[in-house]
Design a protein around this motif. Structure first.
Motif, mmCIF file in Angstrom:
data_model
loop_
_atom_site.group_PDB
_atom_site.id
_atom_site.type_symbol
_atom_site.label_atom_id
_atom_site.label_comp_id
_atom_site.label_asym_id
_atom_site.label_seq_id
_atom_site.Cartn_x
_atom_site.Cartn_y
_atom_site.Cartn_z
ATOM 1 N N SER A 1 0.838 -1.208 0.000
ATOM 2 C CA SER A 1 0.000 0.000 0.000
ATOM 3 C C SER A 1 0.870 1.254 0.000
ATOM 4 C CB SER A 1 -0.938 0.006 1.209
ATOM 5 O OG SER A 1 -0.208 -0.086 2.420
ATOM 6 N N GLY A 2 1.994 1.201 0.707
ATOM 7 C CA GLY A 2 2.908 2.335 0.691
ATOM 8 C C GLY A 2 3.511 2.547 -0.680
ATOM 9 N N HIS A 3 3.890 1.467 -1.347
ATOM 10 C CA HIS A 3 4.455 1.581 -2.696
ATOM 11 C C HIS A 3 3.429 2.129 -3.687
ATOM 12 C CE1 HIS A 3 7.987 -0.582 -1.326
ATOM 13 N NE2 HIS A 3 8.525 -0.433 -2.519
ATOM 14 N N LEU A 4 2.185 1.691 -3.550
ATOM 15 C CA LEU A 4 1.155 2.187 -4.475
ATOM 16 C C LEU A 4 0.888 3.670 -4.241
ATOM 17 C CD1 LEU A 4 0.797 -0.816 -5.173
ATOM 18 C CD2 LEU A 4 -1.673 -0.429 -5.169
ATOM 19 N N ALA A 5 0.890 4.096 -2.989
ATOM 20 C CA ALA A 5 0.674 5.509 -2.680
ATOM 21 C C ALA A 5 1.825 6.360 -3.220
ATOM 22 C CB ALA A 5 0.541 5.708 -1.169
ATOM 23 N N GLY B 1 -6.318 10.318 5.722
ATOM 24 C CA GLY B 1 -5.097 10.821 6.347
ATOM 25 C C GLY B 1 -3.953 9.842 6.406
ATOM 26 N N ALA B 2 -4.246 8.552 6.515
ATOM 27 C CA ALA B 2 -3.179 7.550 6.640
ATOM 28 C C ALA B 2 -2.336 7.437 5.384
ATOM 29 C CB ALA B 2 -3.778 6.187 6.987
ATOM 30 N N ARG B 3 -2.808 7.987 4.258
ATOM 31 C CA ARG B 3 -2.076 7.875 2.999
ATOM 32 C C ARG B 3 -1.189 9.092 2.736
ATOM 33 N NH1 ARG B 3 -3.617 3.688 0.102
ATOM 34 N NH2 ARG B 3 -2.944 4.531 -1.892
ATOM 35 N N ASN B 4 -1.025 9.940 3.747
ATOM 36 C CA ASN B 4 -0.098 11.061 3.641
ATOM 37 C C ASN B 4 1.323 10.521 3.489
ATOM 38 O OD1 ASN B 4 1.819 13.146 4.673
ATOM 39 N ND2 ASN B 4 -0.064 14.328 4.915
ATOM 40 N N LEU B 5 2.047 11.003 2.490
ATOM 41 C CA LEU B 5 3.368 10.450 2.204
ATOM 42 C C LEU B 5 4.392 10.733 3.303
ATOM 43 C CD1 LEU B 5 4.040 10.779 -1.635
ATOM 44 C CD2 LEU B 5 3.066 8.897 -0.315
ATOM 45 N N VAL C 1 3.785 7.763 5.383
ATOM 46 C CA VAL C 1 4.251 6.552 4.687
ATOM 47 C C VAL C 1 5.772 6.430 4.780
ATOM 48 C CG1 VAL C 1 4.449 5.401 2.454
ATOM 49 C CG2 VAL C 1 2.293 6.505 3.100
ATOM 50 N N ALA C 2 6.481 7.518 4.474
ATOM 51 C CA ALA C 2 7.945 7.501 4.502
ATOM 52 C C ALA C 2 8.468 7.246 5.919
ATOM 53 C CB ALA C 2 8.501 8.820 3.972
ATOM 54 N N THR C 3 7.832 7.879 6.896
ATOM 55 C CA THR C 3 8.245 7.680 8.286
ATOM 56 C C THR C 3 8.018 6.233 8.715
ATOM 57 O OG1 THR C 3 7.696 9.984 8.822
ATOM 58 C CG2 THR C 3 7.893 8.436 10.664
ATOM 59 N N ALA C 4 6.881 5.660 8.326
ATOM 60 C CA ALA C 4 6.584 4.263 8.666
ATOM 61 C C ALA C 4 7.592 3.312 8.019
ATOM 62 C CB ALA C 4 5.164 3.911 8.227
ATOM 63 N N LEU D 1 -1.253 -3.190 12.311
ATOM 64 C CA LEU D 1 -0.312 -2.124 11.964
ATOM 65 C C LEU D 1 -0.237 -1.921 10.462
ATOM 66 C CD1 LEU D 1 2.600 -3.045 14.422
ATOM 67 C CD2 LEU D 1 0.896 -1.231 14.698
ATOM 68 N N ALA D 2 -0.562 -2.986 9.692
ATOM 69 C CA ALA D 2 -0.489 -2.907 8.232
ATOM 70 C C ALA D 2 -1.555 -1.984 7.657
ATOM 71 C CB ALA D 2 -0.638 -4.302 7.622
ATOM 72 N N LEU D 3 -2.513 -1.560 8.474
ATOM 73 C CA LEU D 3 -3.512 -0.601 8.009
ATOM 74 C C LEU D 3 -2.882 0.755 7.730
ATOM 75 C CD1 LEU D 3 -6.431 -1.537 10.449
ATOM 76 C CD2 LEU D 3 -6.246 -2.110 8.018
ATOM 77 N N VAL D 4 -1.679 0.967 8.267
ATOM 78 C CA VAL D 4 -0.928 2.199 7.990
ATOM 79 C C VAL D 4 0.007 1.932 6.814
ATOM 80 C CG1 VAL D 4 0.707 3.892 8.885
ATOM 81 C CG2 VAL D 4 -1.001 2.866 10.414
ATOM 82 N N PRO D 5 -0.197 2.572 5.662
ATOM 83 C CA PRO D 5 0.700 2.358 4.516
ATOM 84 C C PRO D 5 2.141 2.672 4.898
ATOM 85 C CG PRO D 5 -1.274 3.543 3.832
ATOM 86 C CD PRO D 5 -1.312 3.487 5.330
ATOM 87 N N GLY D 6 3.043 1.783 4.516
ATOM 88 C CA GLY D 6 4.440 1.960 4.870
ATOM 89 C C GLY D 6 4.913 0.957 5.899
ATOM 90 N N VAL D 7 3.978 0.350 6.631
ATOM 91 C CA VAL D 7 4.350 -0.625 7.663
ATOM 92 C C VAL D 7 4.641 -1.979 7.038
ATOM 93 C CG1 VAL D 7 3.563 -1.919 9.669
ATOM 94 C CG2 VAL D 7 3.178 0.546 9.555
ATOM 95 N N SER D 8 3.694 -2.531 6.285
ATOM 96 C CA SER D 8 3.778 -3.836 5.626
ATOM 97 C C SER D 8 3.120 -4.915 6.469
ATOM 98 C CB SER D 8 5.219 -4.246 5.313
ATOM 99 O OG SER D 8 5.294 -5.616 4.961
#
Length: 276
Positions: free
Chosen positions: A24-28, A111-115, A118-121, A159-166
């Motif tokens: 999800s982080g990569h797609l965002a 809000g969870a898709r803010n880059l 994502v980068a911080t996660a 935790l995976a609900l937050v993009p960037g975690v996995s």
């Protein structure tokens, strides 16, 4: 959505869903860097149906065996083997993400898709993965799984609900901290994801056609093609990843996550990419 965007994001979804790098982080990130707009959480959820279908096919024998053992064990105490209990652990471990996902569905889509997040996660959770790899004893086998393990790994999946975690990164890390063998931690995490991802994908299907919040709309044909592409690429990815884990650690992915997270922060800080 354009067809180019559908194809690129679907291939990316298939490649990254099972790796501990956050699909999800990569797609965002890819949506904003290459297409200047976010495909949205609903498209991501629907495309994940393809990768989870790949898991169903790849683990078909295991799933059939577990389901049979679970039903047999319900009525005959003497047939309650490790597969019977594994069925229960998957059921129990799937509950947390179902509850949390429903409670925070609006935040997940917006809000969870803010880059910045994502980068911080990507960076912060790479340290968690590294710690799990370093401290995990990897001595416990499937026969030693308990309901406590299922609950802990189930909450880790949230935790995976937050993009960037996995999703795989979170569940495998939790399994390693619990002392599970690395491949067992991965397999259990993949099995645990099946109910959650299918429920999320089907729930998000209407919104993928006509987003009520942030995100782009996709046609029925585009969603179908996306699911097929994600299935084919995802099947190859899960097969490779499980073989990789037998001989290699997850430190390779830790390094990749750190580099990607830093690059995204630089792009955001210099104004090259918009955060939302």
């Amino acid at each position: 959505m354009s067809w180019l965007q559908v194809v690129v994001l679907s291939v990316l979804q298939g490649l990254t869903e099972f790796l501990p790098v956050s699909s999800s982080g990569h797609l965002a990130i890819a949506s904003r860097v290459f297409f200047d707009d976010d495909a949205g959480a609903s498209f991501t959820a629907v495309s994940q149906l393809g990768t989870e279908a790949a898991v169903l096919v790849y683990f078909a024998r295991d799933i059939v065996r577990i389901v049979k053992a679970w039903f047999h064990g319900l009525f005959t105490a003497g047939r309650r083997n490790a597969d019977y209990w594994l069925g229960w652990w998957v059921i129990i471990g799937s509950i947390p993400i179902g509850v949390v996902g429903l409670l925070f569905k609006d935040e997940i889509r917006t809000g969870a898709r803010n880059l910045w997040l994502v980068a911080t996660a990507l960076i912060v959770f790479s340290l968690v993965i590294a710690a799990a790899e370093y401290y995990g004893r990897q001595t416990r086998r499937v026969e030693q799984l308990t309901w406590r393990d299922a609950v802990i790994v189930g909450f880790a999946q949230c935790l995976a609900l937050v993009p960037g975690v996995s999703r795989s990164g979170a569940t495998i890390s939790a399994g390693l901290f619990l002392g599970l063998e690395r491949e067992l931690a991965a397999r259990f995490g993949f099995l645990l994801a099946i109910p959650a991802v299918f429920a999320s994908g089907l729930f998000s299907l209407p919104d993928a056609f006509d987003p009520v919040g942030e995100g782009m709309s996709a046609s029925g044909a585009q969603l179908l093609v996306s699911t097929v592409i994600a299935f084919v690429v995802g099947f190859a990815a899960v097969s490779w990843f499980l073989r990789f884990l037998v001989r290699h650690s997850m430190y390779w992915f830790v390094g990749y996550r750190l580099v990607l997270g830093v690059v995204v922060l630089i792009l955001l800080g210099t104004g090259v990419v918009a955060a939302i």
